[in-house]
Design a protein around this motif. Structure first.
Motif, short mmCIF file in Angstrom:
data_model
loop_
_atom_site.label_atom_id
_atom_site.label_comp_id
_atom_site.label_asym_id
_atom_site.label_seq_id
_atom_site.Cartn_x
_atom_site.Cartn_y
_atom_site.Cartn_z
N ASP A 11 -4.83 -0.32 -7.51
CA ASP A 11 -5.11 1.11 -7.48
C ASP A 11 -3.91 1.77 -8.14
O ASP A 11 -2.79 1.70 -7.62
N ILE A 12 -4.14 2.39 -9.32
CA ILE A 12 -3.04 2.95 -10.08
C ILE A 12 -3.33 4.39 -10.46
O ILE A 12 -4.47 4.83 -10.51
N SER A 13 -2.27 5.10 -10.76
CA SER A 13 -2.39 6.48 -11.22
C SER A 13 -2.82 6.49 -12.68
O SER A 13 -2.44 5.61 -13.46
N ASN A 14 -3.57 7.52 -13.05
CA ASN A 14 -3.94 7.66 -14.46
C ASN A 14 -2.98 8.59 -15.21
O ASN A 14 -3.25 8.98 -16.32
N ASN A 15 -1.85 8.92 -14.60
CA ASN A 15 -0.86 9.79 -15.22
C ASN A 15 0.12 9.06 -16.14
O ASN A 15 0.94 9.69 -16.79
N ALA A 16 0.07 7.72 -16.14
CA ALA A 16 1.00 6.94 -16.97
C ALA A 16 0.31 5.66 -17.43
O ALA A 16 -0.80 5.35 -16.97
N ASN A 17 0.95 4.94 -18.33
CA ASN A 17 0.40 3.66 -18.78
C ASN A 17 0.38 2.66 -17.64
O ASN A 17 1.23 2.70 -16.76
N SER A 48 0.87 -1.16 0.00
CA SER A 48 0.00 0.00 0.00
C SER A 48 0.92 1.22 0.00
O SER A 48 1.02 1.95 0.98
N ASP A 49 1.64 1.43 -1.11
CA ASP A 49 2.72 2.40 -1.17
C ASP A 49 2.28 3.86 -1.24
O ASP A 49 3.08 4.75 -1.01
N PHE A 50 1.03 4.14 -1.53
CA PHE A 50 0.60 5.54 -1.59
C PHE A 50 0.59 6.15 -0.19
O PHE A 50 0.74 7.35 -0.04
N GLU A 51 0.46 5.34 0.84
CA GLU A 51 0.39 5.85 2.22
C GLU A 51 1.72 6.44 2.69
O GLU A 51 1.73 7.42 3.43
N ASP A 52 2.83 5.82 2.22
CA ASP A 52 4.13 6.29 2.69
C ASP A 52 5.07 6.69 1.56
O ASP A 52 6.27 6.84 1.76
N GLY A 53 4.53 6.87 0.36
CA GLY A 53 5.36 7.29 -0.77
C GLY A 53 6.37 6.23 -1.18
O GLY A 53 7.47 6.55 -1.59
N GLY A 54 5.99 4.96 -1.08
CA GLY A 54 6.88 3.85 -1.39
C GLY A 54 7.29 3.78 -2.85
O GLY A 54 6.80 4.52 -3.70
N GLN A 55 8.18 2.83 -3.15
CA GLN A 55 8.80 2.74 -4.47
C GLN A 55 7.81 2.45 -5.59
O GLN A 55 8.00 2.89 -6.72
N MET A 56 6.74 1.71 -5.32
CA MET A 56 5.78 1.41 -6.38
C MET A 56 5.00 2.67 -6.77
O MET A 56 4.57 2.81 -7.91
N TRP A 57 4.82 3.57 -5.83
CA TRP A 57 4.07 4.80 -6.08
C TRP A 57 4.96 5.92 -6.59
O TRP A 57 4.60 6.63 -7.53
N ARG A 58 6.11 6.11 -6.03
CA ARG A 58 6.99 7.23 -6.39
C ARG A 58 8.15 6.85 -7.30
O ARG A 58 8.76 7.71 -7.91
N GLY A 59 8.47 5.55 -7.39
CA GLY A 59 9.63 5.12 -8.16
C GLY A 59 9.36 5.04 -9.64
O GLY A 59 8.25 5.28 -10.12
N ASP A 60 10.39 4.73 -10.39
CA ASP A 60 10.24 4.45 -11.82
C ASP A 60 11.25 3.38 -12.19
O ASP A 60 12.09 2.99 -11.39
N GLY A 61 11.12 2.87 -13.41
CA GLY A 61 11.97 1.76 -13.83
C GLY A 61 11.43 0.44 -13.30
O GLY A 61 10.32 0.37 -12.78
N PRO A 62 12.21 -0.63 -13.43
CA PRO A 62 11.76 -1.94 -12.98
C PRO A 62 11.64 -2.00 -11.45
O PRO A 62 12.55 -1.59 -10.74
N ARG A 63 10.50 -2.48 -10.98
CA ARG A 63 10.25 -2.62 -9.54
C ARG A 63 9.48 -3.91 -9.31
O ARG A 63 8.75 -4.36 -10.18
N GLN A 64 9.63 -4.48 -8.12
CA GLN A 64 8.87 -5.68 -7.79
C GLN A 64 8.57 -5.73 -6.31
O GLN A 64 9.25 -5.12 -5.49
N SER A 65 7.52 -6.48 -6.00
CA SER A 65 7.12 -6.75 -4.62
C SER A 65 6.86 -8.25 -4.52
O SER A 65 6.28 -8.84 -5.44
N ARG A 66 7.30 -8.86 -3.41
CA ARG A 66 7.18 -10.30 -3.23
C ARG A 66 6.49 -10.60 -1.89
O ARG A 66 6.68 -9.86 -0.94
N ALA A 67 5.73 -11.69 -1.86
CA ALA A 67 5.10 -12.15 -0.62
C ALA A 67 5.09 -13.67 -0.59
O ALA A 67 4.70 -14.31 -1.57
#
Length: 116
Positions: free
Chosen positions: A61-67, A20-39
């Motif tokens: 839940d995604i931003s509409n500012n990019a593909n 839930s990266d929008f809450e703390d500005g995590g890498q999936m929300w603020r980052g760019d390039g290749p990213r991953q999350s594992r569980a």
């Protein structure tokens, strides 16, 4: 196709909120390039062999500012569990992801035993 000789089929399922990266500005929300999350996921009980595992996003839940770019897979499947892997890349901003999973496989049966 998998054939189950024992006749004992197990089906397990669940949901996992990966991030839930929008809450703390995590890498999936603020980052760019290749990213991953594992569980890591553990089955309710072990299968006799690695089962078939199907994963799908049940919420994102995604931003509409990019593909929108996403890949979700089950990796490292064993008799006791597996790893959910979510990947995105480029400028995609992902706020939250929930993944649902289902596993199908053979379970041990009390009538199955081996002579040594």
């Amino acid at each position: 196709m998998k054939r189950f000789a024992s006749g004992t089929l197990g089906i397990d399922h669940g949901d996992v909120v990966l991030f839930s990266d929008f809450e703390d500005g995590g890498q999936m929300w603020r980052g760019d390039g290749p990213r991953q999350s594992r569980a890591d996921v553990r089955f309710s009980q072990p299968y006799t062999k690695p089962p078939h595992v199907q994963v799908s996003m049940s919420m994102w839940d995604i931003s509409n500012n990019a593909n929108s770019r996403a890949d979700v897979q089950a990796e490292d499947i064993s008799e006791t569990g597996f790893t959910i892997v979510f990947r995105t890349w480029s400028d995609t901003q992902v706020a939250r992801v929930r993944v649902t999973w289902t596993s199908f496989g053979a379970l041990s049966h009390d009538d199955e035993w081996e002579l040594y």
